[in-house]
Design an enzyme around this catalytic site. Structure first.
Site, mmCIF file in Angstrom:
data_model
loop_
_atom_site.group_PDB
_atom_site.id
_atom_site.type_symbol
_atom_site.label_atom_id
_atom_site.label_comp_id
_atom_site.label_asym_id
_atom_site.label_seq_id
_atom_site.Cartn_x
_atom_site.Cartn_y
_atom_site.Cartn_z
ATOM 1 N NE ARG A 85 -3.805 0.265 2.315
ATOM 2 C CZ ARG A 85 -4.609 0.652 3.317
ATOM 3 N NH1 ARG A 85 -4.652 -0.057 4.445
ATOM 4 N NH2 ARG A 85 -5.351 1.734 3.196
ATOM 5 C CB CYS A 99 -2.675 3.669 9.559
ATOM 6 S SG CYS A 99 -4.113 4.264 10.505
#
Length: 283
Positions: free
Chosen positions: A180, A239
Protein backbone atom coordinates in the site's frame (compact mmCIF):
# COMPACT_ATOMS: atom_id res chain seq x y z
CA UNK A 1 -0.77 7.94 43.31
CA UNK A 2 -1.46 5.49 40.46
CA UNK A 3 1.21 3.19 39.08
CA UNK A 4 1.30 2.80 35.32
CA UNK A 5 0.57 -0.74 34.21
CA UNK A 6 1.82 -2.45 31.07
CA UNK A 7 -0.35 -1.67 28.03
CA UNK A 8 -0.16 -5.37 27.11
CA UNK A 9 -1.57 -8.25 29.16
CA UNK A 10 -1.15 -11.95 28.40
CA UNK A 11 -3.99 -14.46 28.51
CA UNK A 12 -2.22 -16.21 31.39
CA UNK A 13 -2.12 -12.96 33.36
CA UNK A 14 -5.77 -12.29 32.58
CA UNK A 15 -6.79 -15.72 33.84
CA UNK A 16 -5.21 -14.88 37.20
CA UNK A 17 -7.50 -11.89 37.64
CA UNK A 18 -10.96 -12.20 39.12
CA UNK A 19 -13.79 -11.44 36.72
CA UNK A 20 -14.96 -8.83 39.22
CA UNK A 21 -11.62 -7.01 38.94
CA UNK A 22 -11.79 -6.27 35.23
CA UNK A 23 -14.09 -5.19 32.45
CA UNK A 24 -13.51 -7.05 29.19
CA UNK A 25 -14.19 -5.26 25.90
CA UNK A 26 -14.66 -7.12 22.61
CA UNK A 27 -13.51 -4.88 19.74
CA UNK A 28 -13.46 -7.35 16.89
CA UNK A 29 -13.59 -6.06 13.33
CA UNK A 30 -15.80 -6.44 10.28
CA UNK A 31 -19.41 -6.13 9.21
CA UNK A 32 -20.33 -9.38 11.00
CA UNK A 33 -18.35 -8.66 14.16
CA UNK A 34 -21.41 -8.18 16.37
CA UNK A 35 -22.95 -11.41 15.09
CA UNK A 36 -19.66 -13.15 15.84
CA UNK A 37 -19.69 -11.62 19.31
CA UNK A 38 -23.18 -12.96 19.97
CA UNK A 39 -22.15 -16.42 18.79
CA UNK A 40 -19.05 -16.54 21.01
CA UNK A 41 -17.00 -14.07 23.00
CA UNK A 42 -14.76 -14.15 26.03
CA UNK A 43 -16.96 -14.58 29.07
CA UNK A 44 -18.14 -11.25 30.44
CA UNK A 45 -16.98 -9.20 27.45
CA UNK A 46 -18.97 -6.17 26.29
CA UNK A 47 -19.02 -5.23 22.61
CA UNK A 48 -17.71 -1.99 21.11
CA UNK A 49 -18.14 -0.98 17.46
CA UNK A 50 -15.65 1.17 15.54
CA UNK A 51 -18.08 3.13 13.39
CA UNK A 52 -20.67 3.65 16.11
CA UNK A 53 -18.54 4.03 19.23
CA UNK A 54 -14.94 4.89 18.30
CA UNK A 55 -15.42 7.25 15.36
CA UNK A 56 -17.67 9.96 13.99
CA UNK A 57 -18.06 9.01 10.34
CA UNK A 58 -18.16 12.07 8.04
CA UNK A 59 -20.15 12.35 4.82
CA UNK A 60 -16.90 13.18 3.04
CA UNK A 61 -13.67 11.47 4.19
CA UNK A 62 -11.77 14.50 2.88
CA UNK A 63 -12.87 16.09 6.14
CA UNK A 64 -10.91 14.14 8.73
CA UNK A 65 -10.54 10.81 6.94
CA UNK A 66 -12.65 7.68 7.15
CA UNK A 67 -12.60 7.37 10.95
CA UNK A 68 -12.28 10.74 12.71
CA UNK A 69 -12.46 10.71 16.48
CA UNK A 70 -15.87 11.21 18.03
CA UNK A 71 -16.30 14.11 20.39
CA UNK A 72 -14.80 13.37 23.77
CA UNK A 73 -18.26 13.90 25.25
CA UNK A 74 -19.70 11.16 23.01
CA UNK A 75 -16.83 8.81 23.86
CA UNK A 76 -17.41 9.27 27.59
CA UNK A 77 -21.09 8.48 26.97
CA UNK A 78 -19.96 5.27 25.26
CA UNK A 79 -17.83 4.37 28.27
CA UNK A 80 -20.80 5.02 30.53
CA UNK A 81 -22.97 2.74 28.38
CA UNK A 82 -20.29 0.04 28.69
CA UNK A 83 -20.35 0.28 32.49
CA UNK A 84 -16.83 1.71 32.67
CA UNK A 85 -15.85 4.20 35.37
CA UNK A 86 -12.55 6.07 35.86
CA UNK A 87 -11.41 3.43 38.35
CA UNK A 88 -12.20 0.45 36.13
CA UNK A 89 -9.48 -1.97 35.03
CA UNK A 90 -10.29 -2.53 31.37
CA UNK A 91 -8.89 -5.19 29.04
CA UNK A 92 -9.72 -4.96 25.33
CA UNK A 93 -9.22 -7.55 22.61
CA UNK A 94 -9.93 -8.09 18.92
CA UNK A 95 -9.23 -10.87 16.45
CA UNK A 96 -6.29 -9.17 14.70
CA UNK A 97 -3.66 -9.09 17.46
CA UNK A 98 -4.70 -5.60 18.48
CA UNK A 99 -4.15 -4.14 15.02
CA UNK A 100 -7.77 -3.30 14.39
CA UNK A 101 -10.01 -1.70 16.95
CA UNK A 102 -8.47 -2.86 20.25
CA UNK A 103 -5.48 -0.54 19.88
CA UNK A 104 -7.75 2.34 18.84
CA UNK A 105 -9.89 1.82 21.95
CA UNK A 106 -6.72 1.61 24.06
CA UNK A 107 -5.39 4.88 22.60
CA UNK A 108 -8.69 6.69 23.12
CA UNK A 109 -8.85 5.62 26.76
CA UNK A 110 -5.25 6.64 27.35
CA UNK A 111 -6.00 9.92 25.59
CA UNK A 112 -8.63 10.80 28.22
CA UNK A 113 -6.22 9.88 31.02
CA UNK A 114 -7.45 6.36 31.80
CA UNK A 115 -4.36 4.38 32.87
CA UNK A 116 -5.87 0.99 33.74
CA UNK A 117 -6.41 -0.09 30.16
CA UNK A 118 -4.62 -3.05 28.54
CA UNK A 119 -4.72 -4.89 25.22
CA UNK A 120 -4.88 -8.69 25.30
CA UNK A 121 -1.78 -10.15 23.65
CA UNK A 122 -2.80 -12.53 20.86
CA UNK A 123 -6.43 -11.49 21.09
CA UNK A 124 -9.50 -13.67 20.86
CA UNK A 125 -7.90 -16.65 19.12
CA UNK A 126 -5.08 -17.02 21.63
CA UNK A 127 -7.50 -16.78 24.55
CA UNK A 128 -9.70 -19.51 23.08
CA UNK A 129 -6.66 -21.73 22.42
CA UNK A 130 -5.67 -21.42 26.08
CA UNK A 131 -9.23 -22.30 27.13
CA UNK A 132 -10.26 -18.92 28.48
CA UNK A 133 -13.99 -19.24 29.27
CA UNK A 134 -16.37 -18.07 26.54
CA UNK A 135 -20.02 -17.15 26.40
CA UNK A 136 -22.72 -16.42 23.82
CA UNK A 137 -25.50 -13.88 23.58
CA UNK A 138 -25.21 -10.38 25.03
CA UNK A 139 -23.79 -9.73 28.49
CA UNK A 140 -25.80 -7.73 31.01
CA UNK A 141 -24.22 -5.14 33.27
CA UNK A 142 -24.93 -1.87 35.04
CA UNK A 143 -24.22 1.39 33.24
CA UNK A 144 -22.15 4.11 34.89
CA UNK A 145 -21.57 7.83 34.45
CA UNK A 146 -18.07 8.45 33.08
CA UNK A 147 -17.25 12.15 33.60
CA UNK A 148 -16.37 14.11 30.48
CA UNK A 149 -12.63 14.46 29.94
CA UNK A 150 -10.40 15.94 27.21
CA UNK A 151 -8.15 14.39 24.58
CA UNK A 152 -4.74 14.63 26.25
CA UNK A 153 -2.50 12.59 23.96
CA UNK A 154 -0.88 14.54 21.10
CA UNK A 155 -2.60 14.81 17.73
CA UNK A 156 -1.44 16.18 14.39
CA UNK A 157 -3.65 17.64 11.66
CA UNK A 158 -3.09 17.73 7.92
CA UNK A 159 -1.34 21.12 7.99
CA UNK A 160 1.15 19.95 10.61
CA UNK A 161 1.88 16.83 8.57
CA UNK A 162 2.48 19.03 5.51
CA UNK A 163 5.15 20.94 7.38
CA UNK A 164 6.62 17.91 9.14
CA UNK A 165 7.17 15.87 5.97
CA UNK A 166 9.51 18.57 4.65
CA UNK A 167 11.55 18.99 7.84
CA UNK A 168 14.70 17.10 8.81
CA UNK A 169 13.72 17.59 12.44
CA UNK A 170 10.53 15.60 12.01
CA UNK A 171 9.60 12.09 10.98
CA UNK A 172 6.27 10.91 9.58
CA UNK A 173 5.74 7.16 10.00
CA UNK A 174 3.28 5.24 7.82
CA UNK A 175 2.34 1.88 9.39
CA UNK A 176 0.45 0.39 6.42
CA UNK A 177 1.86 -2.64 4.61
CA UNK A 178 4.60 -2.04 2.06
CA UNK A 179 2.43 -2.74 -0.99
CA UNK A 180 0.00 0.00 0.00
CA UNK A 181 2.82 2.38 0.86
CA UNK A 182 4.49 1.69 -2.50
CA UNK A 183 1.25 2.29 -4.36
CA UNK A 184 0.98 -1.27 -5.64
CA UNK A 185 -2.46 -1.82 -4.13
CA UNK A 186 -5.12 0.18 -2.29
CA UNK A 187 -8.14 -1.74 -0.98
CA UNK A 188 -9.83 1.11 0.89
CA UNK A 189 -8.98 4.56 -0.47
CA UNK A 190 -9.25 6.18 -3.90
CA UNK A 191 -5.57 6.58 -4.70
CA UNK A 192 -2.67 4.21 -4.02
CA UNK A 193 0.54 5.68 -2.65
CA UNK A 194 1.88 7.54 0.35
CA UNK A 195 2.66 10.96 1.78
CA UNK A 196 5.94 12.15 0.26
CA UNK A 197 8.69 12.16 2.86
CA UNK A 198 7.00 9.55 5.06
CA UNK A 199 8.86 6.39 6.06
CA UNK A 200 7.22 2.97 6.00
CA UNK A 201 7.32 0.88 9.18
CA UNK A 202 4.55 -1.73 8.82
CA UNK A 203 2.70 -2.47 12.04
CA UNK A 204 3.12 -6.19 11.39
CA UNK A 205 6.76 -5.74 12.38
CA UNK A 206 5.55 -5.17 15.95
CA UNK A 207 4.63 -8.86 16.17
CA UNK A 208 6.61 -12.10 16.28
CA UNK A 209 6.04 -15.22 14.20
CA UNK A 210 3.24 -16.29 16.58
CA UNK A 211 1.33 -13.03 16.21
CA UNK A 212 2.30 -11.83 19.69
CA UNK A 213 3.94 -8.51 20.48
CA UNK A 214 7.71 -8.61 20.41
CA UNK A 215 9.42 -7.94 23.72
CA UNK A 216 9.76 -4.35 24.96
CA UNK A 217 13.54 -4.55 24.44
CA UNK A 218 13.11 -5.64 20.82
CA UNK A 219 10.58 -2.89 20.18
CA UNK A 220 12.78 -0.30 21.86
CA UNK A 221 15.72 -1.17 19.63
CA UNK A 222 13.50 -1.19 16.56
CA UNK A 223 11.92 2.21 17.08
CA UNK A 224 15.03 3.93 18.36
CA UNK A 225 16.65 2.90 15.08
CA UNK A 226 13.72 4.43 13.20
CA UNK A 227 13.33 7.72 15.06
CA UNK A 228 16.97 8.33 15.97
CA UNK A 229 17.28 11.41 18.15
CA UNK A 230 14.02 12.99 17.02
CA UNK A 231 12.07 14.69 19.80
CA UNK A 232 8.78 13.01 20.67
CA UNK A 233 6.79 16.07 19.62
CA UNK A 234 8.35 15.80 16.15
CA UNK A 235 7.19 12.23 15.50
CA UNK A 236 3.87 11.67 13.70
CA UNK A 237 2.34 8.25 13.08
CA UNK A 238 -0.44 7.51 10.61
CA UNK A 239 -2.10 4.71 8.61
CA UNK A 240 -5.16 4.67 6.38
CA UNK A 241 -7.70 6.22 8.73
CA UNK A 242 -6.14 6.59 12.17
CA UNK A 243 -7.05 3.12 13.44
CA UNK A 244 -4.15 0.72 12.83
CA UNK A 245 -1.65 3.51 13.54
CA UNK A 246 -2.68 3.05 17.17
CA UNK A 247 -1.10 -0.42 17.06
CA UNK A 248 2.30 1.23 16.59
CA UNK A 249 1.56 3.81 19.30
CA UNK A 250 0.72 0.86 21.56
CA UNK A 251 3.96 -0.90 20.63
CA UNK A 252 6.00 2.22 21.35
CA UNK A 253 4.33 2.66 24.72
CA UNK A 254 4.98 -1.02 25.47
CA UNK A 255 8.62 -0.36 24.60
CA UNK A 256 8.74 2.39 27.21
CA UNK A 257 8.96 5.17 24.62
CA UNK A 258 6.82 8.33 24.69
CA UNK A 259 3.59 8.11 22.69
CA UNK A 260 4.06 10.28 19.58
CA UNK A 261 1.45 12.26 17.68
CA UNK A 262 -1.37 10.49 15.88
CA UNK A 263 -2.54 11.84 12.54
CA UNK A 264 -6.10 10.57 12.63
CA UNK A 265 -7.03 11.68 9.11
CA UNK A 266 -4.13 9.66 7.71
CA UNK A 267 -3.95 8.63 4.04
CA UNK A 268 -7.74 8.62 3.66
CA UNK A 269 -7.83 12.38 4.33
CA UNK A 270 -4.50 13.29 2.72
CA UNK A 271 -5.26 11.55 -0.58
CA UNK A 272 -8.59 13.39 -0.94
CA UNK A 273 -7.22 16.91 -0.44
CA UNK A 274 -5.16 17.64 -3.55
CA UNK A 275 -1.88 17.25 -1.64
CA UNK A 276 1.39 16.03 -3.08
CA UNK A 277 1.33 12.24 -3.28
CA UNK A 278 3.98 9.64 -4.00
CA UNK A 279 2.40 7.11 -6.35
CA UNK A 280 3.73 4.60 -8.85
CA UNK A 281 3.09 7.20 -11.56
CA UNK A 282 5.26 9.81 -9.82
CA UNK A 283 8.27 7.54 -9.40
Amino acid sequence: MSTKISPIITVEELIQLSSSEIILIDARAGADAFEGYKMEHLKGARFVDLNRDLASIPENPANGGRHPLPSVNDFCKTLSSLGISPSSHVVVYDDKNGSNFAARFWWMMRAIGHEKIQVLNGGFQTAVQINFPTNSGIETFQETNYPVQEWNLPLADIEEVEKARKSDQNIVIDVRDKNRFDGLTEPLDLIAGHIPGAVNVPLTENLDENGLFKSPDQLTQKYKAVIGNKKEENIIVHCGSGVTACHTLLAMDYAGLPIPKLYVGSWSEWSRNDRDMATRQTE
